[in-house]
Design a protein around this motif. Structure first.
Motif, PDB file in Angstrom:
ATOM      1  N   THR A   1      -1.732   2.624  -4.948  1.00  0.00           N
ATOM      2  CA  THR A   1      -2.836   2.719  -5.898  1.00  0.00           C
ATOM      3  C   THR A   1      -2.776   4.016  -6.705  1.00  0.00           C
ATOM      4  O   THR A   1      -3.761   4.384  -7.352  1.00  0.00           O
ATOM      5  CB  THR A   1      -4.180   2.646  -5.151  1.00  0.00           C
ATOM      6  OG1 THR A   1      -4.271   3.742  -4.213  1.00  0.00           O
ATOM      7  CG2 THR A   1      -4.308   1.334  -4.400  1.00  0.00           C
TER       8      THR A   1
ATOM      9  N   ASP B   1       1.875   6.096  -3.043  1.00  0.00           N
ATOM     10  CA  ASP B   1       0.700   5.274  -2.751  1.00  0.00           C
ATOM     11  C   ASP B   1       0.646   4.125  -3.751  1.00  0.00           C
ATOM     12  O   ASP B   1       0.795   4.323  -4.958  1.00  0.00           O
ATOM     13  CB  ASP B   1      -0.566   6.125  -2.865  1.00  0.00           C
ATOM     14  CG  ASP B   1      -1.803   5.414  -2.356  1.00  0.00           C
ATOM     15  OD1 ASP B   1      -1.981   4.220  -2.667  1.00  0.00           O
ATOM     16  OD2 ASP B   1      -2.612   6.043  -1.648  1.00  0.00           O
TER      17      ASP B   1
ATOM     18  N   GLY C   1       0.808  -1.210   0.000  1.00  0.00           N
ATOM     19  CA  GLY C   1       0.000   0.000   0.000  1.00  0.00           C
ATOM     20  C   GLY C   1       0.836   1.251   0.000  1.00  0.00           C
ATOM     21  O   GLY C   1       0.397   2.315  -0.456  1.00  0.00           O
TER      22      GLY C   1
END
Length: 376
Positions: A190, A188, A168
């Motif tokens: 994502t 990050d 993450g």
């Protein structure tokens, strides 16, 4: 200095061994090898909530348990023994970088999540060359414009990133134009523009990924241009932890070899009674016990923040890599034909030994680094 473990540390070892015997038997290792994530979310949460393993060496002020690096080494040794499939070691690398960066804000922001097991973190350093030094870094970071909200944007790629496909938070080592040296950036997992592709590897028990950065937003961690001292110390601490894991694996394959030598009958006698097998087992024992001494002393230097840490980290990584690989190879030889089959666990340890030998730099690299560090 005391190379003997305390009663509390031995109880920690027993607790972790019992837990892993239940949660990481060979059948589970083989199952998780075939999954994309490479670990069991439920077991990961139990590691955090029941045993507090992810919080082990994180200071209490950042949500951790506040134990020393010695306790972490005990845990790593047991994980290596059980071939645990989990993003634990990658978290050790990221945690070491955060604790070394001197940025209290980042430690308060990220370490509590890592300690609780809610945040998976890793360190992205190596690129296609596979180099673990500063000279191998070519990824670039440039200031983001007002339209992007400030901060930094990253371009380039990273390979062989441990658990990079599931992390993450990714701590990325990159260069900045006009600034000598490298810097550390938090990305990050994502984030837009980030492509993450799992890599096919020989050792399926430890997942790796290739990351491609295309204008990926990132935030500076620690001093601009002063990232290498942070990363170098993190790599030293990670090398000590990995050496302990290698010791655990080497101890297990030694036990497997001795057990088999006692029960395998050939020419109406156990093969352990033959001189050739005796010598192999004796040589393995010597290598494993010496590896333990190197890893444990390195752990003490890490726990005490001793000036010997850089030297001992490279020494332990080089010696423990050789000891584990040689022990794993001898285990296959002692088991004979069955040791070469996919159904036997010997090949799982052999592959882990080989991948661990290369992670953070192979023995030749660390011997050269050791020579430089002692002034040869």
């Amino acid at each position: 200095m005391n190379l003997a473990f305390s009663d509390e540390q031995e109880e920690l070892r027993r607790s972790v061994r019992r837990f892993l015997a239940d949660k990481s038997p060979e059948s589970e290792v083989r199952r998780l090898m075939e999954t994309e994530a490479g670990y069991d979310h439920e077991v990961w949460n139990q590691m955090a909530q029941q045993l507090g393993l992810q919080a082990m060496a994180i200071p209490e002020e950042y949500g951790g348990a506040g134990f020393s690096f010695v306790e972490l080494v005990v845990v790593m040794e047991e994980m290596g023994r059980a071939l645990l499939c989990a993003p634990f070691f990658s978290g050790v690398m990221a945690t070491a970088a955060l604790l070394s960066c001197g940025d209290d804000q980042w430690m308060k922001e990220l370490l509590p999540g890592i300690a609780s097991g809610e945040v998976l973190a890793t360190l992205a350093l190596t690129e296609d060359t596979g180099r673990w030094d500063e000279a191998g870094v070519t990824a670039q970071a440039s200031p983001a414009g007002p339209a992007e909200g400030g901060g930094w944007v990253l371009e380039g790629h990273k390979t062989f990133v441990l658990d990079g496909h599931t992390a993450g938070v990714i701590l990325v080592v990159a260069r900045t134009e006009g600034t000598p040296g490298v810097s550390l950036f938090a990305v990050d997992g994502t984030a837009s523009g980030l492509s993450r592709t799992p890599m096919p590897t020989m050792d399926q028990t430890r997942k790796q990924a290739r990351l491609v950065f295309s204008s990926v937003p990132g935030r500076l961690v620690g001093p601009l241009g002063g990232g290498w001292p942070v990363v170098s110390r993190a790599l030293d601490l990670a090398a000590v932890a990995l050496a302990a894991e290698q010791v655990g694996g080497a101890q297990r394959v030694l036990e497997m070899s001795v057990e088999y030598a006692k029960v395998r009958i050939q020419f109406c006698r156990p093969i352990g009674s033959f001189q050739a097998i005796k010598h192999k087992c004796a040589d393995m024992l010597l290598a494993v016990e010496s590896a333990k001494s190197a890893a444990y002393y390195a752990a003490w230097t890490a726990a005490e923040n001793n000036d010997e840490l850089p030297v001992m980290a490279s020494l332990a990584k080089a010696y423990c890599s050789d000891a584990y690989f040689q022990a794993a190879a001898e285990t296959i030889q002692i088991h004979g034909g069955i040791g070469f089959t996919w159904d036997h666990p010997a090949h799982l340890y052999f592959k882990r030994a080989k991948s661990s030998e290369l992670i953070l730099g192979d023995p030749a690299y660390h011997r050269e680094l050791l020579a430089q560090r002692i002034g040869i």
